[in-house]
Design an enzyme around this catalytic site. Structure first.
Site, PDB file in Angstrom:
ATOM      1  N   ARG A  19      40.340 124.758  -6.763  1.00  0.00           N
ATOM      2  CA  ARG A  19      39.470 125.794  -7.296  1.00  0.00           C
ATOM      3  C   ARG A  19      40.096 126.679  -8.371  1.00  0.00           C
ATOM      4  O   ARG A  19      39.460 127.614  -8.832  1.00  0.00           O
ATOM      5  CB  ARG A  19      38.951 126.677  -6.141  1.00  0.00           C
ATOM      6  CG  ARG A  19      38.140 125.877  -5.149  1.00  0.00           C
ATOM      7  CD  ARG A  19      37.661 126.694  -3.967  1.00  0.00           C
ATOM      8  NE  ARG A  19      36.993 125.845  -2.999  1.00  0.00           N
ATOM      9  CZ  ARG A  19      35.732 125.445  -3.084  1.00  0.00           C
ATOM     10  NH1 ARG A  19      34.986 125.830  -4.083  1.00  0.00           N
ATOM     11  NH2 ARG A  19      35.205 124.656  -2.162  1.00  0.00           N
ATOM     12  N   ASP A  89      46.538 116.429   2.915  1.00  0.00           N
ATOM     13  CA  ASP A  89      47.442 115.535   2.192  1.00  0.00           C
ATOM     14  C   ASP A  89      48.577 114.954   3.026  1.00  0.00           C
ATOM     15  O   ASP A  89      49.421 114.222   2.507  1.00  0.00           O
ATOM     16  CB  ASP A  89      48.029 116.259   0.983  1.00  0.00           C
ATOM     17  CG  ASP A  89      48.638 117.612   1.338  1.00  0.00           C
ATOM     18  OD1 ASP A  89      49.272 117.726   2.408  1.00  0.00           O
ATOM     19  OD2 ASP A  89      48.472 118.561   0.549  1.00  0.00           O
ATOM     20  N   HIS A 104      40.606 120.578   8.082  1.00  0.00           N
ATOM     21  CA  HIS A 104      39.709 119.670   7.364  1.00  0.00           C
ATOM     22  C   HIS A 104      40.105 118.208   7.501  1.00  0.00           C
ATOM     23  O   HIS A 104      39.609 117.355   6.764  1.00  0.00           O
ATOM     24  CB  HIS A 104      39.643 120.057   5.880  1.00  0.00           C
ATOM     25  CG  HIS A 104      38.995 121.378   5.644  1.00  0.00           C
ATOM     26  ND1 HIS A 104      39.308 122.199   4.573  1.00  0.00           N
ATOM     27  CD2 HIS A 104      38.053 122.054   6.355  1.00  0.00           C
ATOM     28  CE1 HIS A 104      38.582 123.299   4.635  1.00  0.00           C
ATOM     29  NE2 HIS A 104      37.811 123.239   5.704  1.00  0.00           N
ATOM     30  N   SER A 172      42.819 130.719  -1.416  1.00  0.00           N
ATOM     31  CA  SER A 172      41.920 131.768  -1.899  1.00  0.00           C
ATOM     32  C   SER A 172      41.150 132.423  -0.765  1.00  0.00           C
ATOM     33  O   SER A 172      40.542 133.479  -0.964  1.00  0.00           O
ATOM     34  CB  SER A 172      40.927 131.175  -2.905  1.00  0.00           C
ATOM     35  OG  SER A 172      40.069 130.235  -2.266  1.00  0.00           O
TER      36      SER A 172
END
Length: 226
Positions: A19, A89, A104, A172
């Site tokens: 983002r 990752d 996630h 963020s």
């Protein structure tokens, strides 16, 4: 301690974030919004499009854990911390992290949607099809249109609720429901932010706009005052 982390802890390992001004959502040259390519609808309706997008944009198999991840993992190995991360990752796994809650999911947990068999990355990189039965393979990550695994969500809530100190690093804190985890902290527990952009969050005790690699490079895991 509980570390709440996001893409910013993996950028030093050469994995782009999502983002920022140079992130995947901003710079992606796609016909449709990036969110579509990372959605359940895309996986179901256009599995080849989904496969091509994730293979091109999400996988960085040569990436190695950086000092942020290795130091955080060391704290977990000493049973002094837990990690709740948005990252998919696999770098925390490579760093040997314990008490790890991958909110996630993980790109490198790959399974056949037809039979449930688990395959490794090299198999998935070769083909999106599971050869024994022709089922379509997918990574075990949360796509747009899918819910968080209830067990992972509950474990993450429990970690935050029982924390003595919460450190937000490289995120963020704009993506829900991850950002909502802060609602489960105890009111007296300090919240420290180490981030390259300032976060407008209620209840933050201290905020440092710093490169997290410099901070974690200086931390001594064995020191009682850390």
């Amino acid at each position: 301690m509980v570390f709440l982390t996001g893409a910013g802890v993996s950028t030093p390992s050469g994995i782009p974030d999502y983002r920022s001004k140079t992130g995947l959502y901003t710079t992606g040259q796609t016909k449709r919004p990036t969110e579509y390519y990372l959605s359940h609808d895309c996986l179901v309706n256009e599995p080849a499009v989904f496969y091509q997008f994730v293979m091109k944009n999400l996988y960085y198999p040569a990436a190695q854990p950086n000092v942020i991840q290795t130091k955080q993992a060391a704290f977990t190995q000493a049973d002094r911390a837990a990690i709740v991360t948005q990252n998919i990752d696999n770098l925390y796994e490579q760093a040997g992290a314990r008490h790890l809650h991958e909110f996630h999911g993980n790109l490198y947990r790959i399974y056949c949607q037809k039979c449930g068999a688990v395959v490794d990355y090299s198999t998935y990189a070769h083909s999106m099809y599971h050869e024994p039965d022709g089922g379509i393979l997918r990574p075990d990550v949360v796509l747009y249109g899918e819910g968080i695994d209830p067990a992972v969500a509950q474990a993450s809530v429990n970690a935050v609720h029982t924390a003595d100190l919460i450190l937000i690093v490289g995120t963020s804190m704009r993506v829900y429901p991850f950002a909502g985890l802060l609602d489960y902290r105890q009111p007296h527990v300090p919240v420290v932010v180490i981030n390259q952009e300032r976060l407008e969050l209620p209840g933050v005790t201290a905020q440092y706009e710093l490169d997290a690699t410099e901070v974690f490079d200086r931390l001594q895991v064995g020191a009682s005052h850390d």
